[in-house]
Design an enzyme around this catalytic site. Structure first.
Site, mmCIF file in Angstrom:
data_model
loop_
_atom_site.group_PDB
_atom_site.id
_atom_site.type_symbol
_atom_site.label_atom_id
_atom_site.label_comp_id
_atom_site.label_asym_id
_atom_site.label_seq_id
_atom_site.Cartn_x
_atom_site.Cartn_y
_atom_site.Cartn_z
ATOM 1 N N ARG A 17 0.838 -1.202 0.000
ATOM 2 C CA ARG A 17 0.000 0.000 0.000
ATOM 3 C C ARG A 17 0.879 1.260 0.000
ATOM 4 N NH1 ARG A 17 -5.127 0.617 2.079
ATOM 5 N NH2 ARG A 17 -4.959 -1.407 3.156
ATOM 6 N N GLU A 40 -0.840 -8.520 -3.199
ATOM 7 C CA GLU A 40 -1.957 -7.587 -3.392
ATOM 8 C C GLU A 40 -1.457 -6.152 -3.313
ATOM 9 O OE1 GLU A 40 -5.175 -5.664 -0.299
ATOM 10 O OE2 GLU A 40 -4.593 -7.775 -0.042
ATOM 11 N N THR A 69 -8.512 -3.224 -1.348
ATOM 12 C CA THR A 69 -9.323 -2.021 -1.126
ATOM 13 C C THR A 69 -10.203 -1.747 -2.336
ATOM 14 O OG1 THR A 69 -7.405 -1.198 0.127
ATOM 15 C CG2 THR A 69 -9.259 0.292 -0.098
ATOM 16 N N LYS A 129 -12.207 -12.054 4.312
ATOM 17 C CA LYS A 129 -11.158 -11.398 5.093
ATOM 18 C C LYS A 129 -11.746 -10.901 6.405
ATOM 19 C CE LYS A 129 -9.661 -7.083 4.229
ATOM 20 N NZ LYS A 129 -8.911 -5.961 3.632
ATOM 21 N N GLY A 158 -2.599 -6.369 11.943
ATOM 22 C CA GLY A 158 -1.957 -6.666 13.218
ATOM 23 C C GLY A 158 -1.221 -7.982 13.295
ATOM 24 N N GLY A 178 0.958 -6.656 5.797
ATOM 25 C CA GLY A 178 1.430 -5.500 5.060
ATOM 26 C C GLY A 178 2.811 -5.060 5.454
#
Length: 211
Positions: A17, A40, A69, A129, A158, A178
């Protein structure tokens, strides 16, 4: 090609991201070298569509590329046109699920409550998810896993190397990770090998043991 079996086997989705197209090339090279099979890029990343196209060209056959997203059908169409092989969202949008099914693309929407999870699954999502895990924690996952044991769940938010085993033990079929996979200093230095070194322990921790 449907990817639910790959998800349930590799059990790890790397989430990228807010990085540039150039940084994404470094990130993709490192993640793929580290053994990550599902990568992703979120659609609120400025050059998301270009990154999807780049990754498909560079890692086709070594890793599968998806869009995250994905909030509406417009985004879904743009992502699929760019080459996204799976769609992930933080929410349940029945129109996005329907579009993905029409296109033969895996769709793994985000949900929090049992009602949302079941609604997404009944609408045709191959996995759901569970988000935001950073706030809900593995205890919540463990509680809902019992009555919803037939629905594949991806714990996202997390998850770290220190607690990934706890999420699997609590019933996660896969995890979404991430920033823990992409050290900022490695990206800034263009160090793909450092990213690969970071990814390998996560990949190893996610391997399904047999026997």
């Amino acid at each position: 090609m449907k990817l639910i079996n790959e998800l349930l086997t590799s059990r790890l989705v790397a989430i990228v991201r807010g990085i540039t197209r150039g940084e994404a090339r470094i990130a993709g090279a490192g993640l793929a070298a580290g053994g990550v099979k599902l990568m992703e890029v979120t659609m609120n990343t400025e050059e998301a569509l270009d990154i999807i196209q780049d990754w498909r060209s560079l890692y086709n056959g070594r890793a599968y590329v998806g869009a995250g997203t994905v909030l509406n059908v417009k985004m879904a169409k743009e992502a699929v046109a760019a080459g996204a092989e799976f769609l992930i969202s933080p929410n349940v949008d029945l129109n996005v699920i329907a579009y993905a099914l029409e296109q033969g693309v895996d769709v793994w929407p985000g949900a929090m409550t049992p009602t949302e999870i079941v609604s997404a699954f009944q609408a045709g999502a191959e996995a759901v998810k569970l988000f935001p895990m950073a706030s809900l924690g593995p205890g919540y996952l463990r509680e809902i896993r019992a009555p919803l044991d037939q629905i594949p769940l991806i714990a996202t938010g997390g998850v770290s190397l220190g607690n990934i085993a706890e999420y699997y033990e609590a019933g996660a079929n896969a995890v979404g990770i991430g920033s823990s996979l992409l050290p900022k200093d490695a990206l800034a230095a263009g160090n793909a090998e450092r990213i690969a070194e970071c990814a390998r322990p996560f990949v190893e921790a996610s391997v399904v043991r047999k026997g």
